[in-house]
Design a protein around this motif. Structure first.
Motif, PDB file in Angstrom:
ATOM      1  N   LEU A   1      30.963  -4.659  24.128  1.00 56.09           N
ATOM      2  CA  LEU A   1      31.072  -5.285  22.808  1.00 56.09           C
ATOM      3  C   LEU A   1      30.051  -6.398  22.579  1.00 56.09           C
ATOM      4  O   LEU A   1      29.796  -6.748  21.426  1.00 56.09           O
ATOM      5  CB  LEU A   1      32.482  -5.815  22.592  1.00 56.09           C
ATOM      6  CG  LEU A   1      33.570  -4.757  22.454  1.00 56.09           C
ATOM      7  CD1 LEU A   1      34.943  -5.409  22.359  1.00 56.09           C
ATOM      8  CD2 LEU A   1      33.317  -3.855  21.262  1.00 56.09           C
TER       9      LEU A   1
ATOM     10  N   ILE B   1      27.372  -5.869  19.884  1.00 55.66           N
ATOM     11  CA  ILE B   1      27.688  -5.763  18.445  1.00 55.66           C
ATOM     12  C   ILE B   1      27.379  -7.069  17.747  1.00 55.66           C
ATOM     13  O   ILE B   1      27.625  -8.111  18.192  1.00 55.66           O
ATOM     14  CB  ILE B   1      29.161  -5.347  18.237  1.00 55.66           C
ATOM     15  CG1 ILE B   1      29.361  -3.943  18.766  1.00 55.66           C
ATOM     16  CG2 ILE B   1      29.550  -5.446  16.785  1.00 55.66           C
ATOM     17  CD1 ILE B   1      30.755  -3.425  18.635  1.00 55.66           C
TER      18      ILE B   1
ATOM     19  N   ALA C   1      33.714   2.838  26.818  1.00 56.03           N
ATOM     20  CA  ALA C   1      32.746   1.894  27.396  1.00 56.03           C
ATOM     21  C   ALA C   1      32.534   2.175  28.883  1.00 56.03           C
ATOM     22  O   ALA C   1      31.399   2.237  29.362  1.00 56.03           O
ATOM     23  CB  ALA C   1      33.219   0.458  27.173  1.00 56.03           C
TER      24      ALA C   1
ATOM     25  N   LYS D   1      28.563   0.754  13.046  1.00 53.01           N
ATOM     26  CA  LYS D   1      27.736   0.183  14.110  1.00 53.01           C
ATOM     27  C   LYS D   1      28.299   0.537  15.485  1.00 53.01           C
ATOM     28  O   LYS D   1      27.571   0.907  16.397  1.00 53.01           O
ATOM     29  CB  LYS D   1      27.647  -1.333  13.949  1.00 53.01           C
ATOM     30  CG  LYS D   1      26.700  -1.986  14.910  1.00 53.01           C
ATOM     31  CD  LYS D   1      26.511  -3.451  14.588  1.00 53.01           C
ATOM     32  CE  LYS D   1      25.482  -4.061  15.509  1.00 53.01           C
ATOM     33  NZ  LYS D   1      25.216  -5.461  15.176  1.00 53.01           N
ATOM     34  N   LEU D   2      29.605   0.450  15.606  1.00 55.81           N
ATOM     35  CA  LEU D   2      30.267   0.805  16.857  1.00 55.81           C
ATOM     36  C   LEU D   2      30.010   2.270  17.197  1.00 55.81           C
ATOM     37  O   LEU D   2      29.644   2.615  18.318  1.00 55.81           O
ATOM     38  CB  LEU D   2      31.762   0.538  16.737  1.00 55.81           C
ATOM     39  CG  LEU D   2      32.622   0.777  17.951  1.00 55.81           C
ATOM     40  CD1 LEU D   2      32.201  -0.123  19.097  1.00 55.81           C
ATOM     41  CD2 LEU D   2      34.079   0.516  17.591  1.00 55.81           C
TER      42      LEU D   2
ATOM     43  N   GLY E   1      32.268   6.563  12.540  1.00 50.20           N
ATOM     44  CA  GLY E   1      32.803   5.369  11.897  1.00 50.20           C
ATOM     45  C   GLY E   1      33.944   5.639  10.947  1.00 50.20           C
ATOM     46  O   GLY E   1      34.203   4.861  10.033  1.00 50.20           O
TER      47      GLY E   1
ATOM     48  N   LEU F   1      26.439   2.842  18.375  1.00 47.02           N
ATOM     49  CA  LEU F   1      26.248   2.421  19.765  1.00 47.02           C
ATOM     50  C   LEU F   1      26.780   3.471  20.736  1.00 47.02           C
ATOM     51  O   LEU F   1      26.135   3.786  21.734  1.00 47.02           O
ATOM     52  CB  LEU F   1      26.935   1.080  20.018  1.00 47.02           C
ATOM     53  CG  LEU F   1      26.259  -0.147  19.435  1.00 47.02           C
ATOM     54  CD1 LEU F   1      27.146  -1.377  19.610  1.00 47.02           C
ATOM     55  CD2 LEU F   1      24.906  -0.375  20.081  1.00 47.02           C
ATOM     56  N   ILE F   2      27.944   4.000  20.432  1.00 47.61           N
ATOM     57  CA  ILE F   2      28.539   5.028  21.298  1.00 47.61           C
ATOM     58  C   ILE F   2      27.648   6.266  21.323  1.00 47.61           C
ATOM     59  O   ILE F   2      27.354   6.817  22.386  1.00 47.61           O
ATOM     60  CB  ILE F   2      29.966   5.378  20.849  1.00 47.61           C
ATOM     61  CG1 ILE F   2      30.890   4.174  21.049  1.00 47.61           C
ATOM     62  CG2 ILE F   2      30.495   6.600  21.598  1.00 47.61           C
ATOM     63  CD1 ILE F   2      32.240   4.299  20.370  1.00 47.61           C
TER      64      ILE F   2
ATOM     65  N   LEU G   1      38.618   2.604  23.273  1.00 44.83           N
ATOM     66  CA  LEU G   1      37.284   2.014  23.294  1.00 44.83           C
ATOM     67  C   LEU G   1      36.911   1.546  24.700  1.00 44.83           C
ATOM     68  O   LEU G   1      35.784   1.719  25.151  1.00 44.83           O
ATOM     69  CB  LEU G   1      37.217   0.852  22.305  1.00 44.83           C
ATOM     70  CG  LEU G   1      35.848   0.254  22.047  1.00 44.83           C
ATOM     71  CD1 LEU G   1      34.849   1.318  21.618  1.00 44.83           C
ATOM     72  CD2 LEU G   1      35.955  -0.835  21.002  1.00 44.83           C
TER      73      LEU G   1
ATOM     74  N   MET H   1      31.142  -2.268  10.437  1.00 44.90           N
ATOM     75  CA  MET H   1      31.458  -2.530  11.843  1.00 44.90           C
ATOM     76  C   MET H   1      31.776  -1.224  12.568  1.00 44.90           C
ATOM     77  O   MET H   1      31.283  -0.980  13.677  1.00 44.90           O
ATOM     78  CB  MET H   1      32.639  -3.484  11.958  1.00 44.90           C
ATOM     79  CG  MET H   1      33.085  -3.736  13.384  1.00 44.90           C
ATOM     80  SD  MET H   1      31.858  -4.527  14.416  1.00 44.90           S
ATOM     81  CE  MET H   1      31.965  -6.181  13.789  1.00 44.90           C
ATOM     82  N   LEU H   2      32.596  -0.364  11.958  1.00 39.45           N
ATOM     83  CA  LEU H   2      32.948   0.908  12.582  1.00 39.45           C
ATOM     84  C   LEU H   2      31.718   1.804  12.724  1.00 39.45           C
ATOM     85  O   LEU H   2      31.559   2.490  13.736  1.00 39.45           O
ATOM     86  CB  LEU H   2      34.037   1.617  11.780  1.00 39.45           C
ATOM     87  CG  LEU H   2      35.410   0.941  11.797  1.00 39.45           C
ATOM     88  CD1 LEU H   2      36.348   1.609  10.808  1.00 39.45           C
ATOM     89  CD2 LEU H   2      36.002   0.951  13.196  1.00 39.45           C
TER      90      LEU H   2
END
Length: 92
Positions: free
Chosen positions: A89, A92, A77, A28-29, A64, A32-33, A73, A25-26
């Motif tokens: 979000l 995700i 964004a 993937k986040l 990550g 994206l950033i 966050l 998850m981290l």
């Protein structure tokens, strides 16, 4: 939930240990950033300065390696052009 354990980095130092799912998850986040920054032509250094955070902190988030705070966050964004955190979000 990440577990806090003693770190090998030094006396009294502690660090979070993430599960496999949390790591994914981290990552993937962070991806994206990184993609958003690249698409907007914004460097990590420029975004970190704009947000008032250390470049190393933003890099840890992008790679990550950091359990990013919600307010940080949200700032990221908005910094890459999203109206709010929920819009960011949704990808995700």
């Amino acid at each position: 939930m990440p577990k806090l354990q003693k770190s090998a980095k030094g006396a009294g130092s502690r660090e979070f240990v993430f599960s496999g799912e949390e790591k994914r998850m981290l990552k993937k986040l962070g991806d994206l950033i990184r993609s958003d920054l690249s698409a907007k032509g914004i460097s990590v250094e420029a975004m970190a300065e704009k947000l008032g955070i250390a470049r190393s902190t933003l890099r840890e988030i992008i790679y990550g390696k950091s359990n990013v705070r919600v307010l940080t966050l949200q700032s990221i964004a908005k910094g890459v052009g999203f109206k709010d955190l929920s819009a960011f979000l949704k990808r995700i």
